[in-house]
Structures are given as structure tokens and as C-alpha cells.
Design an enzyme around this catalytic site. Structure first.
Site, short mmCIF file in Angstrom:
data_model
loop_
_atom_site.label_atom_id
_atom_site.label_comp_id
_atom_site.label_asym_id
_atom_site.label_seq_id
_atom_site.Cartn_x
_atom_site.Cartn_y
_atom_site.Cartn_z
N HIS A 195 68.57 42.32 28.53
CA HIS A 195 68.44 42.12 27.09
C HIS A 195 69.69 41.36 26.63
O HIS A 195 69.59 40.41 25.87
CB HIS A 195 68.26 43.45 26.37
CG HIS A 195 67.87 43.29 24.94
ND1 HIS A 195 66.78 42.56 24.56
CD2 HIS A 195 68.45 43.72 23.79
CE1 HIS A 195 66.70 42.55 23.24
NE2 HIS A 195 67.69 43.25 22.75
N LYS A 202 70.03 34.57 26.96
CA LYS A 202 70.29 34.42 25.52
C LYS A 202 71.54 33.57 25.30
O LYS A 202 71.69 32.96 24.25
CB LYS A 202 70.48 35.79 24.85
CG LYS A 202 69.17 36.55 24.65
CD LYS A 202 69.37 37.82 23.85
CE LYS A 202 68.07 38.56 23.62
NZ LYS A 202 67.63 39.32 24.82
N CYS A 213 63.14 43.26 18.40
CA CYS A 213 63.58 42.47 19.56
C CYS A 213 62.80 42.77 20.83
O CYS A 213 62.99 42.10 21.85
CB CYS A 213 65.05 42.73 19.83
SG CYS A 213 66.02 42.62 18.33
N PHE A 271 66.04 47.15 17.91
CA PHE A 271 66.43 47.98 16.78
C PHE A 271 65.30 48.99 16.54
O PHE A 271 64.12 48.66 16.67
CB PHE A 271 66.60 47.12 15.53
CG PHE A 271 67.98 46.53 15.38
CD1 PHE A 271 68.98 46.76 16.31
CD2 PHE A 271 68.27 45.74 14.28
CE1 PHE A 271 70.25 46.21 16.15
CE2 PHE A 271 69.54 45.19 14.11
CZ PHE A 271 70.53 45.43 15.05
N GLU A 296 73.48 48.76 27.94
CA GLU A 296 72.51 48.26 28.93
C GLU A 296 73.09 48.39 30.34
O GLU A 296 72.40 48.81 31.27
CB GLU A 296 72.15 46.81 28.62
CG GLU A 296 71.13 46.23 29.59
CD GLU A 296 70.55 44.90 29.13
OE1 GLU A 296 71.13 44.27 28.23
OE2 GLU A 296 69.50 44.50 29.67
N HIS A 309 68.94 34.45 20.76
CA HIS A 309 68.08 35.63 20.69
C HIS A 309 66.87 35.30 19.83
O HIS A 309 66.97 35.16 18.62
CB HIS A 309 68.89 36.79 20.09
CG HIS A 309 68.22 38.12 20.18
ND1 HIS A 309 66.86 38.26 20.37
CD2 HIS A 309 68.71 39.38 20.12
CE1 HIS A 309 66.55 39.55 20.41
NE2 HIS A 309 67.66 40.25 20.27
#
Lengths: 403, 85
Positions: free
Chosen positions: A294, A326, A162, A390, A305, A331
Site C-alpha cells: 500500500h 505510488k 483507498c 481509511f 504495513e 495515490h
């Protein structure tokens, strides 16, 4: 060290087929997430996504090109054409040798893999098209952009899930800043909305079945999107000498690794990347007006976050606007940071802050000004774009309003 | 083999424990099964009992499928198996 500016931008995603329509949709708070249209969708438990509907590859590419271009490559090429056209750059002679391509993707030619595994396993055929390997490889998009535009300098593909496109743009930035290139085509793309792509994500049980609601107390997971965002990064003096229109200046970049867990994010790792970007940009935290988060809409990401931003910004966190687009385009995994950078450009150039849509209820662990549901007019000098992947691999970019 | 003993086997494998160490009162957290381990257990349960478990890792407490203890998991599976029958 050379200064780096952005002189071109291009995109295709669920909100629009170009930058103007995408930014207009962001400013309107349009939701690009809808029912997925694909083969075997009835076998999926997650059936929504930020899919680009009514896309016809034959409108853009000929038969020979389609044989070589996976969907992620097609998206990249369309976005790159728009970005390079806007920049006005033509890559010949010495400039061609000093210009390269660094793009991010996570799945690469996943649609091609999916279709061809189906051919040999499900349909029982023993033969696939001869170009499957060059079509599916993760560096195909980078290579085709370089071929189409005669970019003969440093070029490669970055895969950090990501955070791929933020890592790619960070590399392009440092390459120009350090003097190894005059211009770089950079960003990323993803086309993971195929049966196998969704099926694999379903397994993790972090996907929402009803919508993407970042930072909202009722959030219940992420929603995937697809598309590409591509930019022309250019050395400032080079852009100035040719009187190019400058969209923004790239002033800082930082990356970090959580070194802790393959899927659970860490506040410390995210905070180090955010603080690192401020340090790299040599700015005080009080100069930052907007963060494109994010903001995936998962329980784990959003609270981690927010904790990281609170730690880095201290009392200034209350003055910040932080939204997750998003909620609108989904995403885009390896391409997400690139499409999200368009929200940063909109904030810096037009003074319009893209909202976090679908926002219903405050989560005390995410109690920031997330620009809920409706865009806002505000003057912003510096914007950050966060990406936390990830694997715990984080990348944060800092932009400043055009000089 | 009873549903309870099959569930205990699945969780024992995930927790890397002897099934004898697990009781119906044990909670997954006590047994050292983290959030990824829970998702793997649910997958194994779905495969073993041929059922579909409604479980979203973002909101484990919202789920009808109560994963708090080995006993509650067993009960929830019994319900799903009966519904499927």
C-alpha cells in the site's frame, strides 16, 4: 470452485495511457508526479500530484458522451476498452448475461461536483446542467462500461476509500469462483485532482509538498494521483477453451476491518488481511516473492504495513521484495489497487520488479527490500497486492504466474 | 483576551476539559489530545488567529511549530501573529 484468470488489462494514469507504456515507465522508475495544473492552484498549499497532463476528452468522446461522463468515468471507459480488446471477448447472448462489472471509486464524479458547486455558490448561478446527477454518481462508470460492452450480469460499484479497487476485484474474483459469472470487468478509477479534492486532503495534513518517498526515513506524506486500471477476470476453463492469453491467475483474496480508528491504521487488521489472502489461496507464505505495498509514504501507513508484513511472513520477510509504485504514479485512492496490480502482472509475466523510487535513507521501522530506485529482474511465482483504507477497511489480493 | 487564554479555550474544547484544568505546562498528550485532535486544534488556531501554521502530521517534530506544550504552542502563535502584523 472455479479457477479465475486475468485475460485483459487496461489503464490510463500519470505514467502512461495504456498498460505497455505504464509498465515500461514502472520498469524505468519514471516519476509521474509533477506540478498540478488546475484552476485556483495558487490557493492550494499542496501543488503536486500524479496528474494526467495534456488529456483532451474530445479526443475520445463525443459531445453527448462528455455531457454524461465525468473524468473518472472517462478514465474507466478508456481502460476498459483496452482490457476488453486484449481479452478478445465479445459479449453477446448467454455470455453477456454471465458477465458483469464491479469497479471501485472513492470520490466518483468529484470533478463534476466541484465544478457545479462553484457554479451555484461562487458564480451565483441558479441553474446547472440537467445531467449532473447521473454524471457525478459513483456507479456511473460501472453503468457506462456495462452499456458500452453489453455486460448484463452482476454489476455494482464499491467505495472503500483507498481499498475500493481491491475490494471490487475481490468481489469479481469470488463471483466467478462461486459460479455466478463467467467473466467480470473489474478494477477502479479516481479523478480527485480538482480544487475541492485537494483542498479537503490538505486539511488532514498528511500530504507531502515535495514528493512521495514510501518507506524512506525522510518521507513526509502522500501524493495524490488520478486515472484508472481495469481488468478482465475470466473463468479459467472458459479462457482455456477459447485459447485466450492468460496474464495471471487470481488465487486468493481476503478482507478485514480494523474496527479501531477512522484514520490510523492497525497492524493487526492489515496482518489479518494479508494472512487471510494466503489462506484463501492455500499457499505457504514462502511462495510469495513480491508484494506491491500500500506504501502511501505517510509516517503511519508505512511503519504499520511493514510491521504487519513482518508478523505474517516471519523469517521469509527477508526474502521478499516489497515496493510501492505510488512513488511513481501517486495515490489513486479508489483506483490505486487496480493500477498497482499492473506492477504485480509485470513481476509475474516479465520478471521485472517495479522499484520504490525517491528512496534516500533507510527507516529502521521499514527495513525491507523495497527495491529502492531501480527495477530488478527476478523470477516471481506469487505476488500480493495490499490496500488498507481509511476507515480501517483492508483488502489483499494474491496472484500467481499464468498456468 | 490573551493568546494564551484563547489557546487554552481551543485545547479545552478539544480535550473536553474545563479551561481551569489546563496550564501552560500541560502537554497535549497528557490532556488526552490524540493526533487527529492535534490536527483539529491547529485548524482552530489558524481560523482564530488568521494565520497559517506550518504543520505536517507525518513529521510533527520537524515542524517549526512546537506543539509539545500549551506554552510552546502559545509562543509559536505569538511569533506567527507578529510576523503577519
Amino acid at each position: 470452485m472455479a479457477r479465475v484468470v486475468i485475460t485483459g488489462a487496461g489503464t490510463i494514469n500519470a505514467l502512461g495511457r495504456d498498460v505497455a507504456s505504464t509498465q515500461a515507465a514502472m520498469a524505468e522508475g519514471v516519476c509521474g508526479i509533477s506540478a498540478l495544473n488546475m484552476r485556483d492552484v495558487d490557493r492550494l498549499s499542496v501543488t503536486i500530484g500524479g496528474q494526467i497532463h495534456s488529456y483532451n476528452e474530445a479526443d475520445h468522446f463525443n459531445r453527448q458522451q462528455i455531457a454524461l461522463y465525468d473524468r473518472f468515468t472517462q478514465f474507466t471507459l478508456l481502460a476498459a476498452r483496452e482490457a476488453i480488446a486484449q481479452s478478445g471477448l465479445i459479449f453477446t447472448g448467454e455470455l453477456a448475461d454471465q458477465a458483469g462489472v464491479i469497479l471501485g471509486t472513492s470520490g466518483g464524479g468529484l470533478t463534476t461536483q466541484d465544478e457545479n458547486y462553484r457554479t451555484v455558490y461562487e458564480d451565483g448561478k441558479n441553474r446547472v446542467h440537467p445531467f449532473i446527477v447521473p454524471k457525478l454518481m459513483n456507479n456511473a462508470a460501472t453503468a457506462h462500461v456495462s452499456m458500452e460492452h453489453n455486460l448484463r450480469g452482476p454489476s455494482f460499484t464499491v467505495a472503500t476509500a483507498c481499498a475500493s479497487s481491491n475490494h471490487a476485484m475481490g468481489q469479481a474474483f469470488t463471483m466467478i469462483r462461486g459460479g455466478s459469472a463467467k467473466a467480470m470487468i473489474t478494477g477502479g478509477s479516481e479523478a480527485m485532482l480538482c480544487f475541492g479534492g485537494i483542498k479537503a486532503w490538505e486539511g488532514l495534513r498528511v500530504m507531502s509538498k515535495d514528493g512521495c518517498r514510501p518507506f524512506c526515513a525522510t518521507r513526509n506524506g502522500m501524493v495524490q494521483g488520478e486515472g484508472a486500471g481495469v481488468f478482465v477476470f475470466e473463468e479459467f476453463e472458459h479462457a482455456k477453451a477459447r485459447d485466450a492469453e492468460i496474464l495471471a491467475e487470481v488465487i486468493g483474496f481476503s478482507m478485514s476491518s480494523d474496527a479501531s480508528d477512522i484514520v490510523m491504521p492497525s497492524k493487526a487488521g492489515a496482518a489479518r488481511a494479508i494472512a487471510g489472502a494466503l489462506r484463501d489461496a492455500q499457499i505457504d507464505r514462502s511462495e510469495v516473492g513480491y508484494i506491491n505495498a500500500h506504501g502511501t509514504g505517510t509516517a503511519a501507513n508505512d511503519k504499520t504495513e511493514c510491521a504487519a508484513v513482518a508478523e505474517v511472513f516471519g523469517p521469509h520477510a527477508d526474502q521478499l521484495m516489497m515496493s510501492s509504485t505510488k512513488s511513481m504514479h501517486g495515490h489513486l485512492i479508489g483506483g490505486t489497487g487496480a493500477v498497482e496490480l499492473l506492477a504485480c502482472l509485470m513481476a509475474l509475466r516479465e520478471g521485472v520488479i517495479a522499484p520504490t523510487i525517491n528512496y534516500q535513507e533507510t527507516d529502521p521501522e521499514c527495513a525491507f527490500d523495497v527495491v529502492p530506485n531501480v527495477a530488478r529482474d527476478a523470477k516471481v511465482d506469487v505476488a500480493l497486492s495490499n490496500a488498507f483504507a481509511f476507515g480501517g477497511l483492508n483488502a489483499v489480493i494474491a496472484l500467481r504466474r499464468a498456468p | 483576551m490573551s493568546i494564551a487564554s484563547q489557546v487554552i479555550d481551543i485545547i479545552a474544547e478539544q480535550a473536553m476539559l474545563d479551561p481551569a484544568e489546563i496550564t501552560l505546562e500541560s502537554s497535549l498528550a497528557e490532556l488526552g489530545v490524540d493526533s487527529m485532535g492535534v490536527v483539529e486544534c491547529i485548524f482552530a488556531i489558524e481560523e482564530t488567529f488568521d494565520i497559517s501554521v506550518p504543520f505536517n502530521a507525518n513529521e510533527p517534530s520537524q515542524s517549526d511549530f512546537d506543539i509539545s506544550t500549551v506554552g510552546s504552542i502559545t509562543k509559536a502563535i505569538e511569533k506567527l501573529v507578529n510576523e503577519a502584523a
